[in-house]
Design an enzyme around this catalytic site. Sequence first.
Site, PDB file in Angstrom:
ATOM      1  N   HIS A 117     -36.342 -31.637  15.570  1.00 16.64           N
ATOM      2  CA  HIS A 117     -35.653 -30.505  16.184  1.00 16.64           C
ATOM      3  C   HIS A 117     -34.149 -30.755  16.246  1.00 16.64           C
ATOM      4  O   HIS A 117     -33.452 -30.080  16.987  1.00 16.64           O
ATOM      5  CB  HIS A 117     -36.183 -30.280  17.609  1.00 16.64           C
ATOM      6  CG  HIS A 117     -37.612 -29.825  17.636  1.00 16.64           C
ATOM      7  ND1 HIS A 117     -38.445 -30.048  18.694  1.00 16.64           N
ATOM      8  CD2 HIS A 117     -38.359 -29.155  16.724  1.00 16.64           C
ATOM      9  CE1 HIS A 117     -39.650 -29.539  18.439  1.00 16.64           C
ATOM     10  NE2 HIS A 117     -39.622 -28.997  17.254  1.00 16.64           N
ATOM     11  N   HIS A 118     -33.658 -31.735  15.471  1.00 15.98           N
ATOM     12  CA  HIS A 118     -32.211 -32.008  15.581  1.00 15.98           C
ATOM     13  C   HIS A 118     -31.396 -30.839  15.060  1.00 15.98           C
ATOM     14  O   HIS A 118     -30.239 -30.678  15.401  1.00 15.98           O
ATOM     15  CB  HIS A 118     -31.833 -33.326  14.883  1.00 15.98           C
ATOM     16  CG  HIS A 118     -31.722 -33.210  13.387  1.00 15.98           C
ATOM     17  ND1 HIS A 118     -32.819 -33.052  12.570  1.00 15.98           N
ATOM     18  CD2 HIS A 118     -30.654 -33.217  12.560  1.00 15.98           C
ATOM     19  CE1 HIS A 118     -32.414 -32.977  11.309  1.00 15.98           C
ATOM     20  NE2 HIS A 118     -31.105 -33.072  11.279  1.00 15.98           N
ATOM     21  N   ASP A 142     -27.768 -30.806   2.547  1.00 15.87           N
ATOM     22  CA  ASP A 142     -26.936 -30.043   3.485  1.00 15.87           C
ATOM     23  C   ASP A 142     -27.513 -28.683   3.824  1.00 15.87           C
ATOM     24  O   ASP A 142     -26.809 -27.674   3.788  1.00 15.87           O
ATOM     25  CB  ASP A 142     -25.535 -29.832   2.886  1.00 15.87           C
ATOM     26  CG  ASP A 142     -24.582 -30.880   3.379  1.00 15.87           C
ATOM     27  OD1 ASP A 142     -24.768 -31.342   4.518  1.00 15.87           O
ATOM     28  OD2 ASP A 142     -23.654 -31.230   2.612  1.00 15.87           O
ATOM     29  N   LYS A 186     -43.882 -28.736   8.439  1.00 16.43           N
ATOM     30  CA  LYS A 186     -44.864 -28.473   7.376  1.00 16.43           C
ATOM     31  C   LYS A 186     -46.117 -27.884   8.007  1.00 16.43           C
ATOM     32  O   LYS A 186     -46.417 -28.160   9.176  1.00 16.43           O
ATOM     33  CB  LYS A 186     -45.230 -29.773   6.650  1.00 16.43           C
ATOM     34  CG  LYS A 186     -45.754 -29.555   5.258  1.00 16.43           C
ATOM     35  CD  LYS A 186     -44.607 -29.326   4.292  1.00 16.43           C
ATOM     36  CE  LYS A 186     -45.049 -29.047   2.887  1.00 16.43           C
ATOM     37  NZ  LYS A 186     -43.892 -29.011   1.970  1.00 16.43           N
ATOM     38  N   LYS A 241     -38.092 -26.106   9.176  1.00  7.66           N
ATOM     39  CA  LYS A 241     -38.415 -25.438   7.908  1.00  7.66           C
ATOM     40  C   LYS A 241     -39.348 -26.292   7.075  1.00  7.66           C
ATOM     41  O   LYS A 241     -39.170 -27.516   6.989  1.00  7.66           O
ATOM     42  CB  LYS A 241     -37.091 -25.227   7.147  1.00  7.66           C
ATOM     43  CG  LYS A 241     -37.194 -24.421   5.913  1.00  7.66           C
ATOM     44  CD  LYS A 241     -36.822 -22.986   6.181  1.00  7.66           C
ATOM     45  CE  LYS A 241     -37.123 -22.071   5.017  1.00  7.66           C
ATOM     46  NZ  LYS A 241     -38.571 -21.852   4.811  1.00  7.66           N
ATOM     47  N   SER A 246     -34.643 -21.359  -0.271  1.00  4.76           N
ATOM     48  CA  SER A 246     -35.221 -20.762   0.944  1.00  4.76           C
ATOM     49  C   SER A 246     -34.128 -20.545   1.984  1.00  4.76           C
ATOM     50  O   SER A 246     -34.119 -19.545   2.703  1.00  4.76           O
ATOM     51  CB  SER A 246     -36.290 -21.683   1.539  1.00  4.76           C
ATOM     52  OG  SER A 246     -37.542 -21.403   0.961  1.00  4.76           O
TER      53      SER A 246
HETATM   54  P1  NAD Z   1     -49.248 -25.241  -6.884  1.00  6.39           P
HETATM   55  O1  NAD Z   1     -50.455 -25.057  -6.080  1.00  6.39           O
HETATM   56  O2  NAD Z   1     -48.505 -24.038  -7.327  1.00  6.39           O
HETATM   57  O3  NAD Z   1     -49.558 -26.101  -8.193  1.00  6.39           O
HETATM   58  C1  NAD Z   1     -50.169 -27.359  -8.201  1.00  6.39           C
HETATM   59  C2  NAD Z   1     -50.817 -27.546  -9.560  1.00  6.39           C
HETATM   60  O4  NAD Z   1     -51.316 -28.873  -9.655  1.00  6.39           O
HETATM   61  C3  NAD Z   1     -51.992 -26.596  -9.777  1.00  6.39           C
HETATM   62  O5  NAD Z   1     -51.852 -25.954 -11.021  1.00  6.39           O
HETATM   63  C4  NAD Z   1     -53.216 -27.529  -9.741  1.00  6.39           C
HETATM   64  O6  NAD Z   1     -54.282 -27.070 -10.538  1.00  6.39           O
HETATM   65  C5  NAD Z   1     -52.602 -28.811 -10.289  1.00  6.39           C
HETATM   66  N1  NAD Z   1     -53.388 -29.999  -9.955  1.00  6.39           N
HETATM   67  C6  NAD Z   1     -54.130 -30.251  -8.854  1.00  6.39           C
HETATM   68  N2  NAD Z   1     -54.719 -31.456  -8.930  1.00  6.39           N
HETATM   69  C7  NAD Z   1     -54.331 -31.990 -10.112  1.00  6.39           C
HETATM   70  C8  NAD Z   1     -54.601 -33.206 -10.770  1.00  6.39           C
HETATM   71  N3  NAD Z   1     -55.394 -34.137 -10.237  1.00  6.39           N
HETATM   72  N4  NAD Z   1     -54.021 -33.436 -11.982  1.00  6.39           N
HETATM   73  C9  NAD Z   1     -53.212 -32.512 -12.553  1.00  6.39           C
HETATM   74  N5  NAD Z   1     -52.927 -31.327 -11.965  1.00  6.39           N
HETATM   75  C10 NAD Z   1     -53.472 -31.066 -10.766  1.00  6.39           C
HETATM   76  O7  NAD Z   1     -48.319 -26.223  -6.029  1.00  6.39           O
HETATM   77  P2  NAD Z   1     -46.735 -26.386  -6.128  1.00  6.39           P
HETATM   78  O8  NAD Z   1     -46.118 -25.449  -5.176  1.00  6.39           O
HETATM   79  O9  NAD Z   1     -46.330 -26.384  -7.550  1.00  6.39           O
HETATM   80  O10 NAD Z   1     -46.569 -27.854  -5.501  1.00  6.39           O
HETATM   81  C11 NAD Z   1     -46.761 -29.029  -6.275  1.00  6.39           C
HETATM   82  C12 NAD Z   1     -46.104 -30.196  -5.571  1.00  6.39           C
HETATM   83  O11 NAD Z   1     -44.710 -29.922  -5.370  1.00  6.39           O
HETATM   84  C13 NAD Z   1     -46.664 -30.507  -4.171  1.00  6.39           C
HETATM   85  O12 NAD Z   1     -46.568 -31.892  -3.950  1.00  6.39           O
HETATM   86  C14 NAD Z   1     -45.704 -29.789  -3.255  1.00  6.39           C
HETATM   87  O13 NAD Z   1     -45.670 -30.333  -1.953  1.00  6.39           O
HETATM   88  C15 NAD Z   1     -44.389 -30.027  -3.990  1.00  6.39           C
HETATM   89  N6  NAD Z   1     -43.330 -29.083  -3.654  1.00  6.39           N
HETATM   90  C16 NAD Z   1     -43.506 -27.739  -3.807  1.00  6.39           C
HETATM   91  C17 NAD Z   1     -42.450 -26.876  -3.508  1.00  6.39           C
HETATM   92  C18 NAD Z   1     -42.524 -25.385  -3.738  1.00  6.39           C
HETATM   93  O14 NAD Z   1     -41.501 -24.707  -3.606  1.00  6.39           O
HETATM   94  N7  NAD Z   1     -43.669 -24.832  -4.098  1.00  6.39           N
HETATM   95  C19 NAD Z   1     -41.255 -27.394  -3.001  1.00  6.39           C
HETATM   96  C20 NAD Z   1     -41.110 -28.771  -2.853  1.00  6.39           C
HETATM   97  C21 NAD Z   1     -42.160 -29.609  -3.196  1.00  6.39           C
END
Ligand code: NAD
Length: 476
Positions: free
Chosen positions: A70-71, A105, A112, A76, A368
């Site tokens: 909460h700093h 920044d 989460k 988000k 975002s």
């Molecule tokens: P998503 O659900 O859109 O896509 C994830 C993909 O990974 C899917 O197509 C799924 O079928 C595939 N997958 C699942 N298990 C798998 C495996 N064992 N081997 C290969 N592929 C596999 O999710 P996303 O939003 O793209 O998020 C992916 C990663 O990125 C997560 O770690 C998430 O926390 C991180 N992330 C996402 C965002 C965002 O804006 N969406 C932002 C920062 C970080």
Amino acid sequence: MSKKNQSITGAYSFFNCIEKNFDKAARFLSIEKGLLEQIKACNAVYRMHFPVKIGGKIKVIEAYRVQHSHHKLPCKGGIRYSIKVNQDEVMTLAALMTYKCAIVDVPFGGAKGGIKIDPQTMSTENIEKITRRYTSELIKKNFIGPGIDVPAPDYGTGEREMSWIFDTFLSIRPGEVDALACVTGKPISQGGVRGRKEATGLGVFYGIRELCYMKEEMLSVGLDVGLVGKKIIIQGLGNVGYHAANFFHESGAIIVALAEREGAIYNKKGLDVSKVILHLKDTGSILNFPEAKNIENTENALELECDILIPAALENVIHKNNANRIKAKIIGEAANGPITPDADDILEKKGIIIVPDIYLNAGGVTVSYFEWLKNLSHVRYGRMEKRFSENMNAELLQVIENVCKTKISTEEKKIILRGAREIDLVRSGLEDTMISGFHKIRDLKKSYRIENIRTAAFVLAINKIVDSYERLGIFP
Ligand code: NAD
């Protein structure tokens, strides 16, 4: 933590892994122990169970929202839908958000959310029911709101879920003038910002491209400067992986392998990402793509010959059991926490450059932030200045043409006169954020003589957070 996970991460929980990285960085700083403990701790953990009727039967749904810090407010962070969701995972991902926001920044504390469901096996109606109920639980406990806590998409969620969250929020809080800013990653028609969908993947691209421009780093791993011709493997073709793959492909890099749940495909000459996506849409799988070889065990794709490996699916995919077999020279952590601490040590000894999640996938939260600002200002980016810049450019061009006594072509004129649209502003803001973030970390790494980018990124984050705690003077 599950037994399988424990065997992969060793003695550590996922949260411990982040603490370990944090502690490594804290050794470079002289900061009071209590303050470091406060920064590391999760400020609020909300674990809920709520009933939803599915197929006429009551099903109890387990869900979480964690506000790590909460700093800065609001908090988000995305919301994840996965059957593997658990408290440790959500706490860790929330903590990563705090450090990520500090690095780029973005004035938010980390948070989460997670719902323990497998959306792939559920109907749209049931996913909507669960999303709306989850939102009303958050509202009841004051865990959502434009100035409180602002969710976004993550693994298993997207624009659709964000628009249900917004709609539920507005129906319970009618007339709240800033309601649009209660969640980001919304469709454009519901207050979203152009460029959010691809932001994380594009940020990954900008970050890796910047690294590849650095002569010193490229020399250290025996690669040429620049992205063109670099061989890339991407794991996960979801929101992050798909867009990253497209940007790398367009820039002249060669995508040699793509890995999904059901298996992976490989072609050493390169895969056309858009064709693979068409094939995936037609057949429901990336396997049997005509121009590629199938790899049945998807995890094996991580160990293939390449220059850059981009895990963009889930955490702990590179661990002590496979780290030694990784052949990539650079690993870009598009996913959160894809490398365990044990694997980190092994990879570092092998001289592999790791670009850490707390910097590399910050493009999503950056855009975002732009969306949140747009929602609070109630005006589209570029609306006030686009025409003005076009008129100014036209006047300037007229003067130049008069002085030089030449006329330029209509096509050239179009390019020169164009005022910035929302997408142009968002993308340039993102590019600037990723490039300047990279150099802040790199400069700090050099000045503190830190071995790796991850520790340097944590040092940057800790310094920023301490700075804002000190400015707040919040300790009684
Ligand atoms: P998503 O659900 O859109 O896509 C994830 C993909 O990974 C899917 O197509 C799924 O079928 C595939 N997958 C699942 N298990 C798998 C495996 N064992 N081997 C290969 N592929 C596999 O999710 P996303 O939003 O793209 O998020 C992916 C990663 O990125 C997560 O770690 C998430 O926390 C991180 N992330 C996402 C965002 C965002 O804006 N969406 C932002 C920062 C970080």
